[in-house]
Structures are given as structure tokens and as C-alpha cells.
Design an enzyme around this catalytic site. Sequence first.
Site, PDB file in Angstrom:
ATOM      1  CG  ASP A 146      -1.875   1.139   1.174  1.00 20.87           C
ATOM      2  OD1 ASP A 146      -2.428   1.216   0.289  1.00 20.87           O
ATOM      3  OD2 ASP A 146      -1.945   1.854   2.051  1.00 20.87           O
ATOM      4  CD  GLU A 180      -6.749   1.141  -3.284  1.00 23.89           C
ATOM      5  OE1 GLU A 180      -6.754   2.041  -3.475  1.00 23.89           O
ATOM      6  OE2 GLU A 180      -7.056   0.178  -2.385  1.00 23.89           O
ATOM      7  CG  HIS A 219      -0.738   3.191   5.258  1.00 24.24           C
ATOM      8  ND1 HIS A 219      -1.259   3.623   4.046  1.00 24.24           N
ATOM      9  CD2 HIS A 219      -0.630   4.133   6.045  1.00 24.24           C
ATOM     10  CE1 HIS A 219      -1.436   4.842   4.075  1.00 24.24           C
ATOM     11  NE2 HIS A 219      -0.948   5.480   5.280  1.00 24.24           N
TER      12      HIS A 219
END
Length: 197
Positions: free
Chosen positions: A49, A109, A182
Amino acid sequence: MKNKSKDFISLPGTNFSQRDNSSKNTKEAGASSSGFFIPTKIRRVLGIDPGLASTGYGIVDYSSNRYRMVSYGVISTESNLPHTQRLLAIYTKLIAIIQEFKPQEGAMETLYFAKNVTSAMAVAEARGVATLCLAQNCIPLGEYTPNTIKQSVTGSAGANKATVQEYVRLLLGLEVIPKPDHAADALAAAITHLHSC
């Protein structure tokens, strides 16, 4: 922050439980009809992340429909450091994590456009550094939209952040939700990659 676990966790609907006392990518799974042990492949995924201030990472093993949380944590950089030094710190620490845990696959992501352009640029740069680290080590990268991650982890694309984190805890058999956020997000990306493949 670095956390490690050794337990394989069964996927919902399965009854398996097993311990893995090594960090190797194969383990003895059981005897075949010939009486010999058959090595079972363990897939190891590094979820990332990315962020300039905090880059979360989470490493998950998967074997025979079971998950095992290997490690998770956050790479933090100080705001008073030169921008280039912060990116270098992320690069150096991610390379060290890759060398220590030797993941075979990566997950992140997809980048979305934020209203705050400055913040989005910083995330994009950190994401570029993470992508470079994976590419240099020949680790294929899976990229997933926020809704795909929510759907994969919780079964609902409309799940909120707290629900996603709780499902990460349940799927990995952890006593508490991984912190900071995170790190939990990185683990969610890793789980999504395993589901998707």
C-alpha cells in the site's frame, strides 16, 4: 512494526489446520499412495500500500486453500527529509523486505485520481518505486481497484474500511486487526491477489 505468524488458516468452508515451521516455499503435505511425501507449492504474495509518508506491506502465504500471515508493517519516512531521500528510503527498505521474505508475486491497489493533486503525485511516486522494486526482482504484479479488493475480501464492493480490516483479521486468523491501516490495506491486496488467481 513487523509481525509474524506461523499458522495456516483455513478458507471459509474448509476444515484444515496445519503448522508450517519453515520459511521455504514447499512443505511436506502428506503421504501419497506410494508412501512418499508429496511437496505442496506455497505461494507467497507481497501486498503493498504505497505512500510517501507510510508505505504498508503485508506478506501472505497460501497453500491448499489455507492462508498464513508471514509478516506485515509500515515503511515510514520523515517529512523533514528531502523528497528524493524519502523515495530512496522506501526503495531500500522494500528491497530488504523482498530479499528477506522472497515473495513470488506482488499485489497493489490501482492508482485513482484524488482531489488533492499534490497528495496523488506523492502516492504515484511511491507506487513507482514499489513497482520498480518488484520489476528488478522479476516479481509479477497484480493490480486491483478499491472495489475489487473490497469485494474479494468481504464479499461486498460497498464495504467500509473498518469492515475490510475486520475481514482481513478473520481470514488470517489474527487476534487483532493489523495496524496501522496501511499494513492492513497491504494484506487486503495480497489476499485479493490470491483470490483472483
